[in-house]
Write an enzyme that holds these catalytic residues in place. Sequence first.
Site, PDB file in Angstrom:
ATOM      1  N   ASP A   8      26.059 -45.817  78.119  1.00  0.00           N
ATOM      2  CA  ASP A   8      27.307 -45.420  77.493  1.00  0.00           C
ATOM      3  C   ASP A   8      27.845 -44.267  78.367  1.00  0.00           C
ATOM      4  O   ASP A   8      27.057 -43.609  79.064  1.00  0.00           O
ATOM      5  CB  ASP A   8      27.002 -44.941  76.072  1.00  0.00           C
ATOM      6  CG  ASP A   8      28.191 -44.282  75.421  1.00  0.00           C
ATOM      7  OD1 ASP A   8      29.268 -44.882  75.426  1.00  0.00           O
ATOM      8  OD2 ASP A   8      28.028 -43.160  74.905  1.00  0.00           O
ATOM      9  N   ASP A  10      30.696 -41.620  77.522  1.00  0.00           N
ATOM     10  CA  ASP A  10      30.961 -40.349  76.838  1.00  0.00           C
ATOM     11  C   ASP A  10      29.782 -39.957  75.948  1.00  0.00           C
ATOM     12  O   ASP A  10      29.420 -40.691  75.026  1.00  0.00           O
ATOM     13  CB  ASP A  10      32.237 -40.513  76.000  1.00  0.00           C
ATOM     14  CG  ASP A  10      32.613 -39.239  75.282  1.00  0.00           C
ATOM     15  OD1 ASP A  10      32.160 -38.166  75.713  1.00  0.00           O
ATOM     16  OD2 ASP A  10      33.350 -39.316  74.287  1.00  0.00           O
TER      17      ASP A  10
HETATM   18  P1  B16 Z   1      39.866 -43.932  75.412  1.00  0.00           P
HETATM   19  P2  B16 Z   1      32.119 -44.087  74.996  1.00  0.00           P
HETATM   20  C1  B16 Z   1      34.456 -43.542  73.762  1.00  0.00           C
HETATM   21  O1  B16 Z   1      33.644 -43.512  74.921  1.00  0.00           O
HETATM   22  C2  B16 Z   1      34.563 -42.150  73.162  1.00  0.00           C
HETATM   23  O2  B16 Z   1      33.290 -41.708  72.704  1.00  0.00           O
HETATM   24  C3  B16 Z   1      35.516 -42.178  71.989  1.00  0.00           C
HETATM   25  O3  B16 Z   1      35.643 -40.877  71.438  1.00  0.00           O
HETATM   26  C4  B16 Z   1      36.887 -42.696  72.466  1.00  0.00           C
HETATM   27  O4  B16 Z   1      37.777 -42.797  71.382  1.00  0.00           O
HETATM   28  C5  B16 Z   1      36.694 -44.078  73.110  1.00  0.00           C
HETATM   29  O5  B16 Z   1      35.760 -43.970  74.172  1.00  0.00           O
HETATM   30  C6  B16 Z   1      38.000 -44.636  73.657  1.00  0.00           C
HETATM   31  O6  B16 Z   1      38.439 -43.803  74.694  1.00  0.00           O
HETATM   32  O7  B16 Z   1      40.903 -43.398  74.493  1.00  0.00           O
HETATM   33  O8  B16 Z   1      39.685 -43.134  76.682  1.00  0.00           O
HETATM   34  O9  B16 Z   1      40.089 -45.414  75.713  1.00  0.00           O
HETATM   35  O10 B16 Z   1      31.264 -43.167  74.151  1.00  0.00           O
HETATM   36  O11 B16 Z   1      32.114 -45.528  74.481  1.00  0.00           O
HETATM   37  O12 B16 Z   1      31.819 -43.996  76.458  1.00  0.00           O
HETATM   38 MG    MG Z   2      29.264 -42.226  73.586  1.00  0.00          MG
END
Ligand code: B16
Ligand code: MG
Length: 210
Positions: A8, A10
């Site tokens: 993953d 984030d």
């Molecule tokens: P975006 P991951 C996620 O990343 C984030 O944890 C989440 O907070 C966010 O809303 C989502 O990506 C979408 O992100 O707006 O940049 O498309 O943890 O799956 O790497």
């Molecule tokens: Mg994450």
Amino acid sequence: MIQAVIFDLDGVIVSTDELHYKAWKYIADQEGIYFDHVINHRLRGVSRMDSLNIILEKASKPYTEEEKLKLATIKNDYYVTLLASLTPKDILEDVNLVIDTLKQKGIKIAIGSSSKNTKKILKQIGLDQTFDEIADGNDVTRSKPEPDVFLKAAKKLGIDPENCAVVEDAEAGILAAKQAKMTAIAVSDARKSHLADYRFEQLRKMLALF
Ligand code: B16
Ligand code: MG
């Protein structure tokens, strides 16, 4: 046998939590909607539109799909400007060590992230050439806890899901990994999940599995 590890992004490779918070807070304030770090925590691993719907639970009026799209776009534009502050120094502890060790052992590595900004983020932290494959929010329509993004990563790698392990910091991601029939390795907050196969306080501890 585990032949590939899907990370993953984030919360595992880099933390963009606070940047998401700032950008969503801007939207919430503009709309007069209550928003705090506890609500922000529920957005981990959740797609952009699903995140907005969680924030709008506290709204006093209904929003049309068109209005929602507008808000999500403003949030993302702001969030992307904040991403410019990320540097390789923001790579989380143990990540480089784990990546190097897995590569030495011939284990394939991929990213499986809900974020549509995955490539931008990886470029900012200097890891854009590091992974064998990347599957992200642009590749799927159903986000975590659905298994799609991890299945897509396995497909791109050419490795059966049963032979893939996922490293996740969010409950939604652990659920997605198990639905994909993969080994689920939990770090950070995801260690609370009953579904995880392994829980590690430090990322480097996962190397014991290889
Ligand atoms: P975006 P991951 C996620 O990343 C984030 O944890 C989440 O907070 C966010 O809303 C989502 O990506 C979408 O992100 O707006 O940049 O498309 O943890 O799956 O790497
Ligand atoms: Mg994450």
